[in-house]
Design a protein around this motif. Structure first.
Motif, PDB file in Angstrom:
ATOM      1  N   TRP A  50      -1.147   3.546  -9.769  1.00 43.81           N
ATOM      2  CA  TRP A  50      -2.085   2.563  -9.251  1.00 43.81           C
ATOM      3  C   TRP A  50      -1.568   1.996  -7.936  1.00 43.81           C
ATOM      4  O   TRP A  50      -0.392   1.675  -7.804  1.00 43.81           O
ATOM      5  CB  TRP A  50      -2.274   1.425 -10.259  1.00 43.81           C
ATOM      6  CG  TRP A  50      -3.178   1.794 -11.386  1.00 43.81           C
ATOM      7  CD1 TRP A  50      -2.866   2.565 -12.460  1.00 43.81           C
ATOM      8  CD2 TRP A  50      -4.545   1.425 -11.537  1.00 43.81           C
ATOM      9  NE1 TRP A  50      -3.954   2.700 -13.285  1.00 43.81           N
ATOM     10  CE2 TRP A  50      -5.004   2.000 -12.744  1.00 43.81           C
ATOM     11  CE3 TRP A  50      -5.430   0.656 -10.788  1.00 43.81           C
ATOM     12  CZ2 TRP A  50      -6.300   1.842 -13.210  1.00 43.81           C
ATOM     13  CZ3 TRP A  50      -6.720   0.489 -11.245  1.00 43.81           C
ATOM     14  CH2 TRP A  50      -7.149   1.076 -12.439  1.00 43.81           C
ATOM     15  N   THR A  51      -2.486   1.880  -6.979  1.00 47.96           N
ATOM     16  CA  THR A  51      -2.175   1.234  -5.712  1.00 47.96           C
ATOM     17  C   THR A  51      -3.075   0.013  -5.550  1.00 47.96           C
ATOM     18  O   THR A  51      -3.965  -0.241  -6.365  1.00 47.96           O
ATOM     19  CB  THR A  51      -2.391   2.189  -4.530  1.00 47.96           C
ATOM     20  OG1 THR A  51      -3.801   2.496  -4.424  1.00 47.96           O
ATOM     21  CG2 THR A  51      -1.607   3.484  -4.711  1.00 47.96           C
ATOM     22  N   ALA A 110     -10.387  -4.365   3.352  1.00 47.13           N
ATOM     23  CA  ALA A 110     -10.136  -4.323   4.791  1.00 47.13           C
ATOM     24  C   ALA A 110      -8.908  -5.155   5.161  1.00 47.13           C
ATOM     25  O   ALA A 110      -8.092  -4.734   5.990  1.00 47.13           O
ATOM     26  CB  ALA A 110     -11.366  -4.823   5.546  1.00 47.13           C
ATOM     27  N   VAL A 111      -8.766  -6.327   4.557  1.00 54.19           N
ATOM     28  CA  VAL A 111      -7.599  -7.170   4.833  1.00 54.19           C
ATOM     29  C   VAL A 111      -6.325  -6.480   4.356  1.00 54.19           C
ATOM     30  O   VAL A 111      -5.288  -6.506   5.040  1.00 54.19           O
ATOM     31  CB  VAL A 111      -7.761  -8.546   4.161  1.00 54.19           C
ATOM     32  CG1 VAL A 111      -6.476  -9.358   4.276  1.00 54.19           C
ATOM     33  CG2 VAL A 111      -8.921  -9.313   4.784  1.00 54.19           C
ATOM     34  N   ASP A 112      -6.389  -5.848   3.194  1.00 57.94           N
ATOM     35  CA  ASP A 112      -5.223  -5.141   2.666  1.00 57.94           C
ATOM     36  C   ASP A 112      -4.804  -4.010   3.605  1.00 57.94           C
ATOM     37  O   ASP A 112      -3.612  -3.819   3.872  1.00 57.94           O
ATOM     38  CB  ASP A 112      -5.559  -4.591   1.282  1.00 57.94           C
ATOM     39  CG  ASP A 112      -4.391  -3.849   0.655  1.00 57.94           C
ATOM     40  OD1 ASP A 112      -3.432  -4.520   0.230  1.00 57.94           O
ATOM     41  OD2 ASP A 112      -4.443  -2.606   0.597  1.00 57.94           O
ATOM     42  N   ARG A 124       5.358  -5.023   2.757  1.00 64.45           N
ATOM     43  CA  ARG A 124       6.212  -4.682   1.619  1.00 64.45           C
ATOM     44  C   ARG A 124       6.364  -5.845   0.648  1.00 64.45           C
ATOM     45  O   ARG A 124       6.485  -5.639  -0.561  1.00 64.45           O
ATOM     46  CB  ARG A 124       7.587  -4.242   2.121  1.00 64.45           C
ATOM     47  CG  ARG A 124       7.552  -2.957   2.935  1.00 64.45           C
ATOM     48  CD  ARG A 124       8.949  -2.568   3.390  1.00 64.45           C
ATOM     49  NE  ARG A 124       8.928  -1.329   4.166  1.00 64.45           N
ATOM     50  CZ  ARG A 124      10.011  -0.763   4.680  1.00 64.45           C
ATOM     51  NH1 ARG A 124      11.210  -1.328   4.501  1.00 64.45           N
ATOM     52  NH2 ARG A 124       9.905   0.356   5.372  1.00 64.45           N
ATOM     53  N   GLY A 125       6.351  -7.049   1.185  1.00 62.36           N
ATOM     54  CA  GLY A 125       6.480  -8.216   0.319  1.00 62.36           C
ATOM     55  C   GLY A 125       5.155  -8.799  -0.128  1.00 62.36           C
ATOM     56  O   GLY A 125       5.101  -9.502  -1.139  1.00 62.36           O
ATOM     57  N   PRO A 129       0.108  -3.839  -6.531  1.00 63.52           N
ATOM     58  CA  PRO A 129      -1.048  -3.782  -7.436  1.00 63.52           C
ATOM     59  C   PRO A 129      -1.233  -5.060  -8.243  1.00 63.52           C
ATOM     60  O   PRO A 129      -2.363  -5.479  -8.497  1.00 63.52           O
ATOM     61  CB  PRO A 129      -0.711  -2.586  -8.338  1.00 63.52           C
ATOM     62  CG  PRO A 129       0.184  -1.724  -7.508  1.00 63.52           C
ATOM     63  CD  PRO A 129       1.001  -2.678  -6.694  1.00 63.52           C
ATOM     64  N   ARG A 130      -0.131  -5.693  -8.628  1.00 66.55           N
ATOM     65  CA  ARG A 130      -0.238  -6.929  -9.402  1.00 66.55           C
ATOM     66  C   ARG A 130      -0.878  -8.043  -8.575  1.00 66.55           C
ATOM     67  O   ARG A 130      -1.724  -8.796  -9.069  1.00 66.55           O
ATOM     68  CB  ARG A 130       1.145  -7.358  -9.889  1.00 66.55           C
ATOM     69  CG  ARG A 130       1.129  -8.544 -10.851  1.00 66.55           C
ATOM     70  CD  ARG A 130       2.548  -8.918 -11.237  1.00 66.55           C
ATOM     71  NE  ARG A 130       3.210  -7.820 -11.912  1.00 66.55           N
ATOM     72  CZ  ARG A 130       3.153  -7.616 -13.219  1.00 66.55           C
ATOM     73  NH1 ARG A 130       2.448  -8.434 -13.983  1.00 66.55           N
ATOM     74  NH2 ARG A 130       3.800  -6.607 -13.756  1.00 66.55           N
TER      75      ARG A 130
END
Length: 305
Positions: A50-51, A110-112, A124-125, A129-130
Motif C-alpha cells: 500500500w502507498t 494532488a497535494v501528496d 519522507r517524514g 500510508p498511515r
C-alpha cells in the motif's frame, strides 16, 4: 429575495429530456459498478504493498460507490416525485457526500504528489500510508459533519429529493462554492508546480523522456477531469448567487450540470489504471500482451503514485 420563481420547467418536463436522463444515468450505473468494483477488488485483494496514493484512491472508489448506490433512487424520483422523507434525505446526503469527497480526495492526491516531487526531503517524514488514512478520515468527518449540520438547519442544497425551492439559500450556495473554489485553487497550484518540476527534469535517455511526458499528461488529465465534472455546476451556482436569479433557466442549468458532475464516478475509475503502476500490474488487463515499461519510467510513476 429571489427576483423570479420557477414553478414549471418545459425542458425538464419534456419526455425526451426525461428519456435522455434515464439513459445517461443508466449508462453511469452500468459502467460505474464494474469499473469501481474492479478498482476496489484490485486495491483490496491484489496489491501487495500500500502507498499513499492507493489509500486515497480506495477512498475515492468508495465515494463513487456511494453515488452509484443512490442512482436507482434518483431514477425512481425522476419518474415519481419523491416526498421529502428521512430516507430520501439520507440518499441526498450520500449523493452530496460523493461530490465533495471526490473533490477533496482529488485535491489530497494532488497535494501528496506535490510534496513528493517538489519537497522530496520533507516527503519522507510527511508521507506514509498511515497518515494518508488519517487524512481521509478527517475529510470524511468534515464532509459528513457539514452535511449533517445543514440538515439540522434544514438548509439543504437541493436535488432529486429536495425540490422545495425555499430551501435554496445564499448560505448553502456559498458553502458549496467554498467547497469547490478553495480546492480548485489548491489543485491548480499543485498541478502547475508538478508540471513545471517534470518539465525541468533532465532526460537521461529516451525512456526517461517518455516517462516524464506521460507523467505530465497524467497531471493535466486529472486536472481536466476535475474541471469537466465540477466546474460547470459551480459556475452556474456562482451566477445564481451573484445575480439572485431563480428562473427556470437557472434551475435547468443546475439540473443538467449536476448530472454532468456524476460522470466523475466513471472517469475516476478509468484514471485509476493510469495513476498507479501497481494497479496496472495487478489488473486483469495486465495479462494482455504489452511492452514492459522501462525502469526509468517506473521511477517516475512511483514518484507520482
Amino acid at each position: 429575495m429571489n427576483r423570479s420563481n420557477c414553478s414549471f420547467s418545459e425542458l425538464r418536463s419534456s419526455p425526451a429530456f426525461t428519456y435522455f436522463t434515464f439513459v445517461y444515468l443508466g449508462l453511469l450505473l452500468a459502467l460505474g459498478l464494474p469499473l469501481n468494483g474492479l478498482a476496489l477488488w484490485v486495491f483490496c485483494c491484489r496489491l501487495r504493498r500500500w502507498t499513499e496514493a492507493h489509500v486515497y484512491m480506495v477512498n475515492l472508489a468508495v465515494a463513487d460507490f456511494c453515488l452509484l448506490c443512490v442512482l436507482p433512487f434518483m431514477l425512481y424520483s425522476l419518474k415519481d416525485h419523491s416526498e421529502d422523507t428521512p430516507f430520501c434525505q439520507v440518499s441526498q446526503g450520500i449523493y452530496l457526500t460523493n461530490r465533495y469527497m471526490s473533490i477533496s480526495l482529488i485535491v489530497a492526491i494532488a497535494v501528496d504528489r506535490y510534496v513528493a516531487v517538489r519537497h522530496p526531503l520533507y516527503a519522507r517524514g510527511l508521507r506514509s500510508p498511515r497518515r494518508a488514512a488519517a487524512v481521509c478520515v478527517v475529510l470524511w468527518v468534515l464532509v459528513m459533519g457539514s452535511l449533517v449540520l445543514r440538515w439540522l438547519l434544514r438548509e439543504q442544497e437541493g436535488g432529486f429529493c429536495f425540490s422545495n425551492r425555499s430551501r435554496h439559500s445564499p448560505y448553502t450556495v456559498a458553502f458549496s462554492l467554498l467547497g469547490f473554489y478553495l480546492p480548485l485553487a489548491v489543485l491548480v497550484f499543485c498541478s502547475l508546480q508538478l508540471a513545471t518540476a517534470l518539465g525541468q527534469r533532465p532526460d537521461t535517455d529516451s525512456g526517461q523522456a517518455e516517462a516524464t511526458r506521460k507523467a505530465a499528461r497524467m497531471v493535466w488529465a486529472n486536472l481536466a477531469v476535475f474541471l469537466v465534472c465540477f466546474l460547470p455546476l459551480h459556475v452556474v451556482l456562482t451566477w445564481r448567487l451573484a445575480t439572485g436569479l431563480n428562473t427556470c433557466a437557472i434551475h435547468d442549468a443546475l439540473h443538467i450540470t449536476s448530472k454532468f458532475s456524476d460522470a466523475n464516478c466513471c472517469l475516476d475509475a478509468i484514471c485509476y489504471y493510469y495513476m498507479a503502476r501497481e494497479f496496472q500490474e495487478a489488473s486483469p488487463l495486465a495479462s494482455l500482451p504489452t511492452a514492459k515499461a522501462p525502469k526509468s519510467q517506473d521511477s517516475v510513476c512511483m514518484t507520482l503514485s
